[in-house]
Design a protein around this motif. Structure first.
Motif, PDB file in Angstrom:
ATOM      1  N   THR A 162      17.327  31.288 126.748  1.00 46.21           N
ATOM      2  CA  THR A 162      17.168  29.925 126.282  1.00 46.21           C
ATOM      3  C   THR A 162      16.938  28.986 127.457  1.00 46.21           C
ATOM      4  O   THR A 162      17.509  29.175 128.518  1.00 46.21           O
ATOM      5  N   SER A 163      16.100  27.993 127.267  1.00 44.87           N
ATOM      6  CA  SER A 163      15.929  26.944 128.258  1.00 44.87           C
ATOM      7  C   SER A 163      16.287  25.631 127.580  1.00 44.87           C
ATOM      8  O   SER A 163      15.941  25.407 126.424  1.00 44.87           O
ATOM      9  N   ARG A 164      17.008  24.766 128.287  1.00 44.74           N
ATOM     10  CA  ARG A 164      17.336  23.464 127.706  1.00 44.74           C
ATOM     11  C   ARG A 164      16.152  22.526 127.818  1.00 44.74           C
ATOM     12  O   ARG A 164      16.120  21.471 127.230  1.00 44.74           O
ATOM     13  N   THR A 165      15.202  22.914 128.673  1.00 40.80           N
ATOM     14  CA  THR A 165      14.107  21.978 128.940  1.00 40.80           C
ATOM     15  C   THR A 165      12.763  22.676 128.778  1.00 40.80           C
ATOM     16  O   THR A 165      12.372  22.993 127.681  1.00 40.80           O
ATOM     17  N   GLY A 166      12.069  22.943 129.845  1.00 43.03           N
ATOM     18  CA  GLY A 166      10.716  23.468 129.741  1.00 43.03           C
ATOM     19  C   GLY A 166      10.645  24.980 129.627  1.00 43.03           C
ATOM     20  O   GLY A 166      11.655  25.680 129.615  1.00 43.03           O
ATOM     21  N   LEU A 200      18.427  33.401 135.255  1.00 41.55           N
ATOM     22  CA  LEU A 200      19.603  32.531 135.087  1.00 41.55           C
ATOM     23  C   LEU A 200      19.126  31.081 135.076  1.00 41.55           C
ATOM     24  O   LEU A 200      18.423  30.650 135.993  1.00 41.55           O
ATOM     25  N   VAL A 201      19.506  30.353 134.030  1.00 47.05           N
ATOM     26  CA  VAL A 201      19.004  28.991 133.826  1.00 47.05           C
ATOM     27  C   VAL A 201      20.175  28.006 133.875  1.00 47.05           C
ATOM     28  O   VAL A 201      21.187  28.216 133.202  1.00 47.05           O
ATOM     29  N   GLU A 202      20.015  26.961 134.673  1.00 45.79           N
ATOM     30  CA  GLU A 202      21.043  25.913 134.757  1.00 45.79           C
ATOM     31  C   GLU A 202      21.271  25.305 133.378  1.00 45.79           C
ATOM     32  O   GLU A 202      20.334  25.031 132.648  1.00 45.79           O
ATOM     33  N   GLY A 203      22.529  25.113 133.045  1.00 46.40           N
ATOM     34  CA  GLY A 203      22.857  24.510 131.751  1.00 46.40           C
ATOM     35  C   GLY A 203      22.967  25.539 130.644  1.00 46.40           C
ATOM     36  O   GLY A 203      23.466  25.249 129.558  1.00 46.40           O
ATOM     37  N   VAL A 204      22.454  26.756 130.883  1.00 42.17           N
ATOM     38  CA  VAL A 204      22.567  27.835 129.895  1.00 42.17           C
ATOM     39  C   VAL A 204      23.486  28.918 130.454  1.00 42.17           C
ATOM     40  O   VAL A 204      24.500  29.284 129.837  1.00 42.17           O
ATOM     41  N   HIS A 205      23.158  29.427 131.652  1.00 38.24           N
ATOM     42  CA  HIS A 205      23.950  30.503 132.244  1.00 38.24           C
ATOM     43  C   HIS A 205      24.953  30.010 133.275  1.00 38.24           C
ATOM     44  O   HIS A 205      25.861  30.746 133.644  1.00 38.24           O
ATOM     45  N   PHE A 206      24.753  28.833 133.801  1.00 38.58           N
ATOM     46  CA  PHE A 206      25.713  28.319 134.779  1.00 38.58           C
ATOM     47  C   PHE A 206      25.712  26.789 134.759  1.00 38.58           C
ATOM     48  O   PHE A 206      24.739  26.171 134.325  1.00 38.58           O
ATOM     49  N   ASP A 207      26.837  26.238 135.206  1.00 33.86           N
ATOM     50  CA  ASP A 207      27.024  24.799 135.243  1.00 33.86           C
ATOM     51  C   ASP A 207      27.327  24.440 136.694  1.00 33.86           C
ATOM     52  O   ASP A 207      28.350  24.861 137.238  1.00 33.86           O
ATOM     53  N   THR A 222       9.161  30.600 145.529  1.00 33.32           N
ATOM     54  CA  THR A 222       9.973  29.387 145.585  1.00 33.32           C
ATOM     55  C   THR A 222       9.114  28.262 145.069  1.00 33.32           C
ATOM     56  O   THR A 222       8.046  28.002 145.635  1.00 33.32           O
ATOM     57  N   CYS A 223       9.518  27.630 143.969  1.00 31.86           N
ATOM     58  CA  CYS A 223       8.658  26.580 143.441  1.00 31.86           C
ATOM     59  C   CYS A 223       9.471  25.406 142.937  1.00 31.86           C
ATOM     60  O   CYS A 223      10.691  25.446 142.874  1.00 31.86           O
ATOM     61  N   THR A 224       8.747  24.355 142.586  1.00 25.92           N
ATOM     62  CA  THR A 224       9.350  23.107 142.138  1.00 25.92           C
ATOM     63  C   THR A 224       9.715  23.194 140.670  1.00 25.92           C
ATOM     64  O   THR A 224       9.009  23.803 139.881  1.00 25.92           O
ATOM     65  N   SER A 225      10.828  22.589 140.315  1.00 26.14           N
ATOM     66  CA  SER A 225      11.196  22.457 138.913  1.00 26.14           C
ATOM     67  C   SER A 225      11.314  20.973 138.621  1.00 26.14           C
ATOM     68  O   SER A 225      11.838  20.219 139.430  1.00 26.14           O
ATOM     69  N   ARG A 226      10.819  20.538 137.471  1.00 24.30           N
ATOM     70  CA  ARG A 226      10.949  19.127 137.113  1.00 24.30           C
ATOM     71  C   ARG A 226      12.342  18.844 136.577  1.00 24.30           C
ATOM     72  O   ARG A 226      12.744  17.707 136.441  1.00 24.30           O
ATOM     73  N   THR A 227      13.041  19.901 136.227  1.00 28.49           N
ATOM     74  CA  THR A 227      14.342  19.696 135.576  1.00 28.49           C
ATOM     75  C   THR A 227      15.418  20.536 136.265  1.00 28.49           C
ATOM     76  O   THR A 227      15.812  20.239 137.365  1.00 28.49           O
TER      77      THR A 227
END
Lengths: 344, 344
Positions: free
Chosen positions: A133-137, B55-62, B131-136
């Motif tokens: 799951t992604s919260r965003t994009g 691993l996605v921020e807000g889903v797998h880790f805070d 290594t790339c940019t994330s908007r979120t």
């Protein structure tokens, strides 16, 4: 799409089963694929080549004008391009995606249709991945494995002074496709009733949305029984990649503006936007052509291949990296790749 | 952190050079690493095992309570765990990250400190990445490669009727660590002046933030010269994984509540939160222990290993999957894994 199935109705494992139900292996080296903790690959007597790339919505692609099927296809192809750039043959990929609830199962099916189309076209096996799951994009991460006979891989660092610099295909098209689609997006957002004007622009739009990896060039080397001295794929733009090759090989280079391969449709598109086709060829990214150097004595072997252009040669490092223009001027090549374009 | 260096001051390639400058290979099979289009791995005579996780921020880790160094460590370990779960030895990883500008170079250094600490602890080589940019948010994608003697890998599907079901270590701790940290976060957000109360909770917090992969168990199998009949790692929770093993092996199972290994600190934490320790052991995820089945005649070989608990046995498929409680009741096991917990 006629119907919409929520991803949550399948659950994570149901979704993985759904998306991977029809996989048939193309490579004898694919021993075990999706459905366990890991996949198993057998490359007895060959070296394994590994490459990975991440594509992030809003950074690498815009879903407003990128069909999901094309996106799936492209996310595989850009990784295979890196494997070919090592003079290796891609054999397997893993595909991880993070998606938000705004995507339906049908939307993911479209994406995977593109993934499987690329796998079939390039004869690679999808052997694993992760779906979360992604919260965003939308985020896509692909790792490609390939194989090469021991010692036959070609690095960026092997160029020697006097080697000829070659590129496959033509350059600048993908950047012009992007420029066009960004313009159409802006017009649409300001005037939703205006229909997009993409007539006669299929070539540049296709270069951006559905690039191909240069499998044919690698096969050609094999057929001609010679190897480039250095090689990489052109993802960030020719200038940027030339600086990689010269820096890794500790050399300089001279290239000639008149030798840069630019497709007639790309040239027309550039003029339409008031852009210099040469600047687009030098700095536009995402063409996924191959940049390579060959020994001068191998020139005969490539001369009849219309897909290969000789654009210059490698020099002493002190001479730096320069381009001779059609007007007879000489300019230093600087890295104004893809990222620079996007940040402007 | 005393100083802050903007990522943009290094540029993409400068950043990659900075983050990978000190890599030293641990494995003879790592032929070529970061810095070209792809990496080269040589696994002559061994099969290559491939696993990937996102691993996605807000889903797998805070990031509010996850130190970046721990996150780097954990993002490697969870992938190695999948390789061990095939009875293979991890040898290489690729690491791709998408980060927003809110991260400084110093923050990424902390993350990579954890990555390299895990690589050193488990003797694996970082050979590539993106290594790339994330908007979120922060997104991490790791692919691990490992090797195994041909035919020695252990799948989920190999269990047979009568096989003993075993787990390594103890269960439920990571879920209780998460519960604790989520509670402290809530308190902090409501009353920023209140100091967190983590005394005596090191064990469960450590289980969540710095898990280890069970390399020791795989080495133990080798030393004892036997193989499990099926195996997987416990990332989504014991219930969920038992259903995978029984489904893939086309069998049922019985497990016993009194046999489930729960650490005393986890038991105390569960009571403190009014939770059932058994429910935490069954449904809590992220313990990264191994779940495996062995032939009854191999029981002697594991009986002295205190890190292995026998929790039940495999049955005919018609019997389904059940747990016998301490009170003498029998309940059907349903999948209430990690995701179910998070969605509640």
């Amino acid at each position: 799409m006629d119907s919409r199935t929520e991803i949550s109705s399948l659950g994570e494992f149901g979704l993985i089963d759904h998306l991977t139900a029809n996989i048939e292996f193309q490579n004898a080296s694919s021993i075990l694929g999706v459905g366990d903790d890991a996949a198993i690959v057998d490359h007895f007597g060959r070296q394994t080549v590994v490459s990975t790339d991440m594509l992030v919505e809003g950074v690498h692609f815009d879903l407003m004008y990128t069909p999901l099927k094309h996106l799936g296809y492209k996310s595989v192809v850009v990784n295979l391009s890196d494997i070919y750039a090592m003079n290796a043959t891609p054999t397997q990929i893993t595909m991880s995606i993070a998606v938000s609830n705004k995507f339906s199962v049908e939307a993911l099916d479209e994406f995977y249709e593109g993934v499987y189309a690329a796998c079939e076209r390039y004869q690679v096996d999808l052997i694993g991945g992760d779906t979360c799951t992604s919260r965003t994009g939308f985020v896509i991460s692909v790792t490609a494995l390939g194989e090469v006979a021991p010692g036959s891989f070609v690095q960026r660092s092997g160029a020697r002074k006097g080697d000829l610099i070659c590129v496959s295909g033509d350059l600048g098209g993908a950047f012009l496709g992007l420029t066009l689609l960004e313009r159409e997006k802006k017009i649409f957002l300001e005037h939703p009733a205006v229909q997009p004007d993409l007539e006669n622009e299929q070539y540049v739009v296709g270069r951006l949305l559905k690039p191909e990896a240069r499998q044919d060039i690698i096969r050609f080397f094999e057929l001609q029984q010679f190897l480039p001295t250095s090689m990489m794929d052109i993802s960030d733009g020719l200038s940027s990649e030339l600086l990689h090759i010269t820096s890794k090989s500790a050399l300089g280079c001279i290239i000639y503006e008149e030798k840069l391969p630019v497709h007639e449709d790309a040239r027309q598109a550039a003029f339409k936007f008031g852009l210099d086709p040469t600047a687009c060829a030098l700095s536009g990214g995402e063409d996924y052509e191959l940049l390579f150097t060959i020994r001068q004595e191998d020139h005969d072997k490539i001369v009849l291949n219309e897909q290969i252009s000789v654009i210059g040669y490698m020099t002493e490092p002190e001479k730096g990296c320069h381009i001779y223009t059609k007007g007879g001027n000489q300019f230093r090549i600087t890295a104004q790749g893809w990222n620079a374009f996007k940040e402007q």
